[in-house]
Design a protein around this motif. Structure first.
Motif, short mmCIF file in Angstrom:
data_model
loop_
_atom_site.label_atom_id
_atom_site.label_comp_id
_atom_site.label_asym_id
_atom_site.label_seq_id
_atom_site.Cartn_x
_atom_site.Cartn_y
_atom_site.Cartn_z
N LEU A 1 4.25 13.79 6.27
CA LEU A 1 3.12 12.91 6.57
C LEU A 1 3.40 12.21 7.89
CD1 LEU A 1 3.06 13.32 3.43
CD2 LEU A 1 2.05 11.06 3.28
N ALA A 2 2.57 12.43 8.89
CA ALA A 2 2.76 11.83 10.21
C ALA A 2 1.98 10.53 10.31
CB ALA A 2 2.31 12.80 11.29
N ASP B 1 6.72 0.27 2.19
CA ASP B 1 7.16 0.68 0.86
C ASP B 1 5.97 0.99 -0.04
OD1 ASP B 1 9.79 0.36 1.62
OD2 ASP B 1 10.03 -1.62 0.69
N ALA B 2 4.88 0.23 0.11
CA ALA B 2 3.67 0.48 -0.68
C ALA B 2 3.07 1.84 -0.32
CB ALA B 2 2.66 -0.64 -0.45
N ASP B 3 3.05 2.16 0.98
CA ASP B 3 2.55 3.47 1.42
C ASP B 3 3.39 4.59 0.81
OD1 ASP B 3 0.54 2.41 2.99
OD2 ASP B 3 1.72 2.48 4.84
N ILE B 4 4.71 4.40 0.82
CA ILE B 4 5.62 5.42 0.29
C ILE B 4 5.35 5.65 -1.20
CG2 ILE B 4 8.03 5.88 -0.29
CD1 ILE B 4 8.76 4.56 2.40
N SER B 5 5.23 4.57 -1.94
CA SER B 5 5.00 4.68 -3.39
C SER B 5 3.69 5.41 -3.68
CB SER B 5 4.98 3.27 -3.99
OG SER B 5 4.74 3.34 -5.37
N GLU B 6 2.63 5.04 -2.95
CA GLU B 6 1.33 5.68 -3.17
C GLU B 6 1.35 7.14 -2.76
OE1 GLU B 6 -3.43 5.09 -2.17
OE2 GLU B 6 -1.96 3.82 -1.16
N ALA B 7 1.95 7.44 -1.60
CA ALA B 7 1.99 8.81 -1.10
C ALA B 7 2.77 9.72 -2.05
CB ALA B 7 2.60 8.85 0.29
N ARG B 8 3.87 9.21 -2.58
CA ARG B 8 4.68 10.02 -3.50
C ARG B 8 3.88 10.36 -4.76
NH1 ARG B 8 10.87 8.59 -5.27
NH2 ARG B 8 11.33 10.57 -6.27
N ASP C 1 -5.43 8.61 4.51
CA ASP C 1 -5.52 7.17 4.79
C ASP C 1 -4.14 6.61 5.14
OD1 ASP C 1 -8.22 7.16 4.28
OD2 ASP C 1 -8.04 6.39 2.23
N ILE C 2 -3.11 7.20 4.54
CA ILE C 2 -1.72 6.77 4.82
C ILE C 2 -1.18 7.50 6.04
CG2 ILE C 2 0.64 6.75 3.90
CD1 ILE C 2 -0.72 6.74 1.06
N ALA C 3 -1.41 8.79 6.09
CA ALA C 3 -0.88 9.64 7.16
C ALA C 3 -1.98 9.88 8.19
CB ALA C 3 -0.37 10.96 6.58
N ASP C 4 -2.19 8.90 9.05
CA ASP C 4 -3.31 8.98 9.98
C ASP C 4 -3.14 10.02 11.08
OD1 ASP C 4 -1.21 7.40 10.84
OD2 ASP C 4 -2.42 5.60 11.15
N ASP C 5 -1.90 10.54 11.24
CA ASP C 5 -1.68 11.56 12.28
C ASP C 5 -1.50 12.97 11.71
OD1 ASP C 5 -1.91 9.82 14.43
OD2 ASP C 5 0.17 9.19 14.31
N GLY C 6 -1.82 13.14 10.44
CA GLY C 6 -1.80 14.49 9.88
C GLY C 6 -0.85 14.66 8.71
#
Length: 203
Positions: A108-109, A116-123, A12-17
């Motif tokens: 994450l592409a 910043d919210a995407d980064i926190s969740e992805a980590r 959902d965060i990395a829509d390109d793979g």
């Protein structure tokens, strides 16, 4: 399954793979690798040796933390991050985490600059995925044992596995015994071993 749910959230965060290496060892190689980048990009990446010109790998191997691709220092045209743009991967993240002494490095592409919210969740997701991997049994199998256990997982008997592999049934049974002996801390019988091997991706 929790792992599938977490990978879906990551996509959902990395829509390109996504590309993740789990459990990096002393040789710098991951124990397990997962990648959903486009096949065209993967072919270009490996055929051009871009692993040696990839700031994502360089950062993840020497740091713990997160770096946006757009913030990578070396952005020259021979750089992997720069070339990824030609394949629709405009930006992204590299995330390097360590859980129970084992490291995961994720690329994450994304189509745009991650928030910043995407980064926190992805980590948090990458750390959770590595925790799952660290807690899984490390099934050790030879190539022949993997062949036999795959067939058993598909419902084959020892006799039919022997026929399929063009070996004696006694050889199949020998490999089954040896595989179980080597992995007794993870499974008490061959059925449990097959189940663990399937679940952990060993076969």
């Amino acid at each position: 399954m929790l792992q599938d749910f977490l990978l879906d959230k990551l996509h959902d965060i990395a829509d390109d793979g996504v590309a993740i290496g789990f459990g990096f060892g002393q040789n710098g190689q991951p124990g397990e690798h997962f990648c959903t980048y486009s096949q065209a990009w993967q072919d270009h990446y490996w055929s051009n040796g871009l692993i040696y010109k990839d700031p994502v790998i360089a950062f993840g191997a020497t740091n713990l933390g997160v770096l946006r691709w757009s913030d990578a220092e070396d952005s020259g045209p021979d750089n992997a991050v720069f070339q990824a743009r030609d394949f629709g991967m405009k930006d992204g993240l590299v995330i390097s985490v360590q859980v129970d002494g084992e490291r995961a490095i994720a690329g994450l592409a994304t189509a745009s600059r991650p928030s910043d919210a995407d980064i926190s969740e992805a980590r948090a997701i990458v750390a959770a995925l590595q925790a799952i991997k660290a807690g899984e049994p490390k099934i050790s199998l030879t190539p022949r044992q993997k062949d036999i256990l795959r067939l058993i997982a598909d419902g084959a008997s020892a006799a039919s596995a022997a026929h399929e592999l063009k070996i004696d049934e006694s050889t199949v049974n020998f490999h089954k015994r040896e595989a179980l002996k080597k992995n007794l801390s993870h499974a008490k019988n061959i059925r449990q071993l097959v189940s663990q091997a399937v679940r952990t991706g060993a076969i």
